[in-house]
Write a protein that holds these residues in place. Structure first.
Motif, mmCIF file in Angstrom:
data_model
loop_
_atom_site.group_PDB
_atom_site.id
_atom_site.type_symbol
_atom_site.label_atom_id
_atom_site.label_comp_id
_atom_site.label_asym_id
_atom_site.label_seq_id
_atom_site.Cartn_x
_atom_site.Cartn_y
_atom_site.Cartn_z
ATOM 1 N N VAL A 129 0.868 -1.177 0.000
ATOM 2 C CA VAL A 129 0.000 0.000 0.000
ATOM 3 C C VAL A 129 0.908 1.231 0.000
ATOM 4 O O VAL A 129 1.391 1.665 1.048
ATOM 5 N N VAL A 130 1.157 1.775 -1.179
ATOM 6 C CA VAL A 130 2.125 2.862 -1.336
ATOM 7 C C VAL A 130 1.402 4.206 -1.294
ATOM 8 O O VAL A 130 0.467 4.446 -2.071
ATOM 9 N N ARG A 131 1.858 5.062 -0.422
ATOM 10 C CA ARG A 131 1.233 6.369 -0.257
ATOM 11 C C ARG A 131 1.236 7.151 -1.570
ATOM 12 O O ARG A 131 2.242 7.196 -2.283
ATOM 13 N N GLY A 132 0.106 7.769 -1.901
ATOM 14 C CA GLY A 132 0.041 8.588 -3.104
ATOM 15 C C GLY A 132 -1.354 8.597 -3.704
ATOM 16 O O GLY A 132 -2.281 7.939 -3.217
ATOM 17 N N ALA A 133 -1.480 9.331 -4.792
ATOM 18 C CA ALA A 133 -2.785 9.519 -5.425
ATOM 19 C C ALA A 133 -3.373 8.212 -5.946
ATOM 20 O O ALA A 133 -4.590 8.014 -5.924
ATOM 21 N N ARG A 134 -2.516 7.315 -6.403
ATOM 22 C CA ARG A 134 -3.022 6.082 -7.008
ATOM 23 C C ARG A 134 -3.723 5.209 -5.981
ATOM 24 O O ARG A 134 -4.836 4.716 -6.220
ATOM 25 N N ILE A 135 -3.111 5.004 -4.808
ATOM 26 C CA ILE A 135 -3.754 4.155 -3.801
ATOM 27 C C ILE A 135 -5.007 4.828 -3.252
ATOM 28 O O ILE A 135 -5.981 4.154 -2.901
ATOM 29 N N GLU A 136 -5.007 6.146 -3.218
ATOM 30 C CA GLU A 136 -6.205 6.853 -2.769
ATOM 31 C C GLU A 136 -7.372 6.543 -3.698
ATOM 32 O O GLU A 136 -8.509 6.328 -3.244
ATOM 33 N N GLN A 137 -7.104 6.504 -5.013
ATOM 34 C CA GLN A 137 -8.167 6.188 -5.964
ATOM 35 C C GLN A 137 -8.601 4.734 -5.830
ATOM 36 O O GLN A 137 -9.787 4.411 -5.902
ATOM 37 N N VAL A 138 -7.624 3.837 -5.626
ATOM 38 C CA VAL A 138 -7.939 2.411 -5.456
ATOM 39 C C VAL A 138 -8.831 2.200 -4.239
ATOM 40 O O VAL A 138 -9.837 1.476 -4.289
ATOM 41 N N ILE A 139 -8.470 2.839 -3.132
ATOM 42 C CA ILE A 139 -9.269 2.703 -1.904
ATOM 43 C C ILE A 139 -10.653 3.293 -2.108
ATOM 44 O O ILE A 139 -11.666 2.721 -1.676
ATOM 45 N N SER A 140 -10.721 4.429 -2.789
ATOM 46 C CA SER A 140 -12.014 5.061 -3.051
ATOM 47 C C SER A 140 -12.906 4.156 -3.896
ATOM 48 O O SER A 140 -14.100 3.975 -3.595
ATOM 49 N N ASP A 141 -12.334 3.569 -4.956
ATOM 50 C CA ASP A 141 -13.126 2.684 -5.817
ATOM 51 C C ASP A 141 -13.589 1.443 -5.059
ATOM 52 O O ASP A 141 -14.728 0.992 -5.228
ATOM 53 N N ARG A 142 -12.722 0.901 -4.215
ATOM 54 C CA ARG A 142 -13.091 -0.293 -3.431
ATOM 55 C C ARG A 142 -14.177 0.062 -2.421
ATOM 56 O O ARG A 142 -15.111 -0.721 -2.199
ATOM 57 N N ALA A 143 -14.067 1.229 -1.810
ATOM 58 C CA ALA A 143 -15.081 1.672 -0.844
ATOM 59 C C ALA A 143 -16.444 1.817 -1.520
ATOM 60 O O ALA A 143 -17.483 1.403 -0.987
ATOM 61 N N THR A 144 -16.426 2.377 -2.722
ATOM 62 C CA THR A 144 -17.673 2.533 -3.479
ATOM 63 C C THR A 144 -18.267 1.177 -3.830
ATOM 64 O O THR A 144 -19.472 0.950 -3.683
ATOM 65 N N ALA A 145 -17.397 0.257 -4.270
ATOM 66 C CA ALA A 145 -17.866 -1.081 -4.660
ATOM 67 C C ALA A 145 -18.483 -1.830 -3.486
ATOM 68 O O ALA A 145 -19.427 -2.607 -3.658
ATOM 69 N N GLU A 146 -17.950 -1.596 -2.287
ATOM 70 C CA GLU A 146 -18.454 -2.308 -1.110
ATOM 71 C C GLU A 146 -19.463 -1.487 -0.317
ATOM 72 O O GLU A 146 -19.993 -1.966 0.696
ATOM 73 N N GLY A 147 -19.705 -0.249 -0.738
ATOM 74 C CA GLY A 147 -20.723 0.578 -0.105
ATOM 75 C C GLY A 147 -20.385 1.038 1.296
ATOM 76 O O GLY A 147 -21.267 1.108 2.165
ATOM 77 N N ILE A 148 -19.082 1.341 1.536
ATOM 78 C CA ILE A 148 -18.663 1.821 2.856
ATOM 79 C C ILE A 148 -17.871 3.111 2.693
ATOM 80 O O ILE A 148 -17.392 3.426 1.596
ATOM 81 N N PRO A 149 -17.704 3.893 3.772
ATOM 82 C CA PRO A 149 -16.956 5.148 3.680
ATOM 83 C C PRO A 149 -15.476 4.918 3.368
ATOM 84 O O PRO A 149 -14.909 3.871 3.702
ATOM 85 N N TYR A 150 -14.853 5.923 2.760
ATOM 86 C CA TYR A 150 -13.440 5.847 2.407
ATOM 87 C C TYR A 150 -12.582 5.555 3.634
ATOM 88 O O TYR A 150 -11.686 4.694 3.589
ATOM 89 N N ALA A 151 -12.821 6.270 4.728
ATOM 90 C CA ALA A 151 -11.992 6.114 5.930
ATOM 91 C C ALA A 151 -12.052 4.681 6.459
ATOM 92 O O ALA A 151 -11.039 4.132 6.917
ATOM 93 N N GLN A 152 -13.213 4.068 6.378
ATOM 94 C CA GLN A 152 -13.354 2.688 6.851
ATOM 95 C C GLN A 152 -12.573 1.734 5.955
ATOM 96 O O GLN A 152 -11.916 0.802 6.451
ATOM 97 N N MET A 153 -12.618 1.974 4.651
ATOM 98 C CA MET A 153 -11.882 1.107 3.730
ATOM 99 C C MET A 153 -10.377 1.285 3.909
ATOM 100 O O MET A 153 -9.619 0.298 3.897
ATOM 101 N N GLU A 154 -9.915 2.503 4.086
ATOM 102 C CA GLU A 154 -8.492 2.733 4.323
ATOM 103 C C GLU A 154 -8.041 2.015 5.593
ATOM 104 O O GLU A 154 -6.961 1.397 5.626
ATOM 105 N N GLU A 155 -8.870 2.058 6.631
ATOM 106 C CA GLU A 155 -8.552 1.364 7.884
ATOM 107 C C GLU A 155 -8.435 -0.140 7.653
ATOM 108 O O GLU A 155 -7.545 -0.800 8.210
#
Length: 260
Positions: free
Chosen positions: A188-214
């Protein structure tokens, strides 16, 4: 003894997708080590920014999934650097996030074309130059998704597992000629790319971004993100005299990702 940990000055290095993120960190590391560096990217604005900050680097627009552009890129490497000692096969895209029956054929093909076929295309043109150098090194950037299953990211994971197989096979093929081939598997490399990956995964699973990052960080033993410079440090080591007998390896730089 300590100088063995750093690449020898004067190495001729090509970094694909080198204008930002992991690629830029690796390119900067080699420049700081006294290497002659060429980067390519499809992001012309990022290329211009990198060139302004690092005028010693040679920059060129190229899409690694386009065979004609790859051929022109390696011709430019020969002309600009006079040869090639190190190839950093870094270009890749995140690909789609979704269930296998929801992903389009076009998205699957594009992910494989950039992430896996792109590495093949660059290698085909780069190997003759590496062979001529007498002591070439290849670093294929994969992912921890190349050693772990990755639900909802099947095209990406398939490509990254493919890169590991490509690396181990090419290390056997090229080893007798003195060319070392390794894969680096970032986490999990810090930067814009992982932020987008986490955001897309959060959307796919229907949970908030912060919860998915955790959730992502909970799967990392060290409970923190990797910095791009951590990947660069491994790349520099593998191309140093201290790494001269490391080949055919898939080395994770991830804080020990346990699952994804």
């Amino acid at each position: 003894m300590i100088e063995r940990m750093y690449p020898k000055p004067g190495l001729r290095v090509l970094v694909t997708a080198g204008a930002s993120g992991i690629g830029a960190a690796i390119a900067r590391g080699f420049l700081d080590a006294g290497a002659k560096v060429m980067i390519c990217d499809i992001d012309e604005a990022a290329l211009a920014h990198f060139a302004a900050e690092h005028p010693a680097a040679v920059t060129r627009r190229a899409d690694v999934s386009n065979e004609g552009e790859v051929t022109a890129l390696l011709e430019a490497v020969r002309a600009s650097l006079g040869g090639l000692d190190v190839l950093v096969n870094n270009a890749g895209i995140a690909g789609p996030t979704g269930k296998i029956d929801e992903i389009s054929t076009e998205d699957i093909r594009r992910t494989l074309d950039v992430d896996l076929l792109g590495q093949f295309l660059v290698l085909r043109r780069a190997v003759p130059l590496l062979r001529a150098s007498g002591d070439g090194a290849v670093l294929n950037i994969a992912s921890v998704a190349g050693r772990l299953g990755y639900a909802l990211r099947t095209p990406y994971a398939a490509a990254k597992w493919g890169i590991v197989g490509l690396t181990q096979s090419l290390a056997k093929e090229m080893g007798p000629e003195g060319i070392r081939v390794n894969a680096i598997l970032p986490g999990v490399v810090r930067g814009a790319r992982i932020e987008q990956v986490i955001s897309d995964r959060a959307t796919a699973e229907g949970i908030p971004y912060a919860q998915m990052e955790e959730q992502y960080l909970a799967n990392v033993s060290l409970r923190r993100m990797v910095e791009p410079e951590d990947i660069a440090g491994m790349a520099l080591f593998l191309c140093s005299p201290a790494g001269a007998n490391v080949s055919g390896q898939a080395i994770s730089v991830c804080g020990n990702v346990e699952t994804i």
